[in-house]
Design a protein around this motif. Sequence first.
Motif, PDB file in Angstrom:
ATOM      1  N   GLY A 101      34.164  37.254   2.772  1.00 51.45           N
ATOM      2  CA  GLY A 101      34.702  36.080   2.088  1.00 51.45           C
ATOM      3  C   GLY A 101      35.972  36.381   1.315  1.00 51.45           C
ATOM      4  N   ARG A 102      36.176  35.635   0.245  1.00 57.51           N
ATOM      5  CA  ARG A 102      37.392  35.769  -0.561  1.00 57.51           C
ATOM      6  C   ARG A 102      37.240  36.760  -1.705  1.00 57.51           C
ATOM      7  NH1 ARG A 102      42.321  34.918   0.546  1.00 57.51           N
ATOM      8  NH2 ARG A 102      42.759  34.571  -1.666  1.00 57.51           N
ATOM      9  N   GLY A 103      36.091  37.441  -1.724  1.00 58.71           N
ATOM     10  CA  GLY A 103      35.812  38.324  -2.850  1.00 58.71           C
ATOM     11  C   GLY A 103      34.816  37.652  -3.763  1.00 58.71           C
ATOM     12  N   SER A 104      33.937  38.437  -4.327  1.00 60.52           N
ATOM     13  CA  SER A 104      32.848  37.866  -5.112  1.00 60.52           C
ATOM     14  C   SER A 104      32.413  38.841  -6.184  1.00 60.52           C
ATOM     15  CB  SER A 104      31.674  37.549  -4.180  1.00 60.52           C
ATOM     16  OG  SER A 104      30.515  37.230  -4.911  1.00 60.52           O
ATOM     17  N   MET A 105      31.821  38.314  -7.238  1.00 60.50           N
ATOM     18  CA  MET A 105      31.247  39.153  -8.288  1.00 60.50           C
ATOM     19  C   MET A 105      29.752  39.375  -8.059  1.00 60.50           C
ATOM     20  SD  MET A 105      33.260  37.855 -11.697  1.00 60.50           S
ATOM     21  CE  MET A 105      33.015  36.115 -11.435  1.00 60.50           C
ATOM     22  N   SER A 106      29.229  38.780  -6.998  1.00 61.16           N
ATOM     23  CA  SER A 106      27.809  38.913  -6.701  1.00 61.16           C
ATOM     24  C   SER A 106      27.583  39.910  -5.586  1.00 61.16           C
ATOM     25  CB  SER A 106      27.223  37.569  -6.299  1.00 61.16           C
ATOM     26  OG  SER A 106      25.896  37.729  -5.850  1.00 61.16           O
ATOM     27  N   GLU A 107      26.733  40.891  -5.825  1.00 61.86           N
ATOM     28  CA  GLU A 107      26.496  41.897  -4.789  1.00 61.86           C
ATOM     29  C   GLU A 107      25.831  41.312  -3.566  1.00 61.86           C
ATOM     30  OE1 GLU A 107      23.547  44.272  -7.463  1.00 61.86           O
ATOM     31  OE2 GLU A 107      23.023  44.680  -5.384  1.00 61.86           O
ATOM     32  N   ARG A 108      25.189  40.156  -3.695  1.00 63.66           N
ATOM     33  CA  ARG A 108      24.531  39.541  -2.549  1.00 63.66           C
ATOM     34  C   ARG A 108      25.525  39.071  -1.494  1.00 63.66           C
ATOM     35  NH1 ARG A 108      20.957  35.299  -5.827  1.00 63.66           N
ATOM     36  NH2 ARG A 108      22.930  35.205  -6.931  1.00 63.66           N
TER      37      ARG A 108
END
Length: 123
Positions: A101-108
């Motif tokens: 995706g666009r980058g995330s703060m969630s490890e899931r």
Amino acid sequence: QVQLTESGGGLVRPGGSLRLSCTAPGPSFRTYSMGWFRQAPGKEREFVAALSWDALSIYYAASAKDRFAISRDNDKNMLYLQMNMLKPEDTAIYYCAADTGRGSMSERDYEYWGQGTQVTVSS
């Protein structure tokens, strides 16, 4: 499948700096958003920093903002985490991870993970 390999960890004194690196072979690296997470002894893994595949979106945990800097060099298939003003509470295993995706703060949201590199901050 993306194989991620971290390096650059070690023992550093409080106030010191380290630069972590993460690499993955193949042309697909530049298509992944990338993140750094860490896990301290006895604690859950937590988000540190992330950036999108084009480096236009960047995210930091509150604990990392103003001290850490995430960057990437897609021509070299490299991801970096420059860590300055290190504190004992930064001691942890640091993992890089890849996200479509666009980058995330969630490890899931991250599909692929490296094995981690140990960072120890101690006098």
